[in-house]
Design a protein around this motif. Sequence first.
Motif, PDB file in Angstrom:
ATOM      1  N   ASN A   1       0.791  -1.221   0.000  1.00  0.00           N
ATOM      2  CA  ASN A   1       0.000   0.000   0.000  1.00  0.00           C
ATOM      3  C   ASN A   1       0.829   1.279   0.000  1.00  0.00           C
ATOM      4  O   ASN A   1       0.469   2.272  -0.620  1.00  0.00           O
TER       5      ASN A   1
ATOM      6  N   HIS B   1      -3.201   5.000  -5.402  1.00  0.00           N
ATOM      7  CA  HIS B   1      -4.387   4.743  -4.577  1.00  0.00           C
ATOM      8  C   HIS B   1      -4.564   5.811  -3.490  1.00  0.00           C
ATOM      9  O   HIS B   1      -5.649   5.986  -2.968  1.00  0.00           O
TER      10      HIS B   1
ATOM     11  N   HIS C   1      -7.870   7.312  -0.643  1.00  0.00           N
ATOM     12  CA  HIS C   1      -7.747   8.145   0.560  1.00  0.00           C
ATOM     13  C   HIS C   1      -8.066   9.620   0.325  1.00  0.00           C
ATOM     14  O   HIS C   1      -8.074  10.393   1.278  1.00  0.00           O
TER      15      HIS C   1
ATOM     16  N   ASP D   1      -8.903   1.441   3.269  1.00  0.00           N
ATOM     17  CA  ASP D   1      -8.191   0.329   2.609  1.00  0.00           C
ATOM     18  C   ASP D   1      -8.855  -1.021   2.879  1.00  0.00           C
ATOM     19  O   ASP D   1      -8.677  -1.964   2.112  1.00  0.00           O
TER      20      ASP D   1
HETATM   21 FE   LIG Z   1      -3.973   2.803   1.734  1.00  0.00          FE
END
Ligand SMILES: [Fe+2]
Length: 317
Positions: A156, A162, A167, A283
Amino acid sequence: MPYGWFCVLLSEELENGTVTSVRRFGREWVIFRDDEGNVGMFEPHCPHLGAHLAIGGKIEGGLLRCPFHNWGFDHQGYCRNIPYASALPGKLIREPALKGLPVVEMNRMIWAWYHPNGDRPLWEITSVPEAIDDNWRSRHSQLFEIRTVPQEIAENSVDTVHLKYVHGQAASLDINSTYDGQLRTTAIEGPMTLTDANGDKVDCLFSVHFEQIGPGLQVVRMERHVKLIMLITITPAEAEMTRLRFTFLHPDYQHDTVRQAMLEDLIEEQIGWCGPYAGVLADLPIWDNKIYLRTPLLCDGDGKIMEFRRWFAQFYA
Ligand SMILES: [Fe+2]
Ligand code: FES
């Protein structure tokens, strides 16, 4: 399942003189703390006649006593006493009777070294002095149990794209990691403007220093008008069930309400309880449901995912 040091319990979850069982690394373990504070973690069945040491086992006279015939084991797994035998069998004097994992207590957490082949530890767990500094405060987030593996959680932080789509981070960031043995480090720094609790604009420098030590620990040092350290522990419970916990360390800002409010905002953002930045809660549904693609279809805007995977591959036996 990768090998390394993994947080198996918080220190406060195991008091002196107590015995419990946990599921970690795809199996059950007995874990106990003797009256002097020493911790042992072992396969749970007694080598005498197979009783489960955590079901009715007790700490007595500094030893873990089996509930079936009262054999006594120390925190290193040696049988030190059989109350009804005139002498201990020689094998019990020469070698530990219980099979267990190397255990270290560090940063107010209990760490076990797991290796599928039983190899000895290849590095030491990193000490974070603020975790035991009286001028610093600590609090633990809730524990997240996620249907994934440690590698996916760690990936991540190199997946820069992402950060925007999951987020809600405004600017896209270039994250360059430095890899050195079991260590991965990265640093981000830049100016930002915050709105404080009184509605006033505050210019400050936002900096994040991130260090991952093996698959089980990330230490994130953040500064944004206030200081915050996050210890992120990632521990496999089952082959595809991972325990993730954030522990927040910060100076005591109680005397300073503006800073205290800024600290609370920063902490809540990391989890995703509030604020423009959706933290780790965002997540969870992705991790719970995604699959691992060995050969992902990447494009030039993606983060340095394959570089990260080549580094992580060292943790598989
Ligand atoms: Fe994340
Ligand atoms: S089974 Fe544990 S002492 Fe007999």
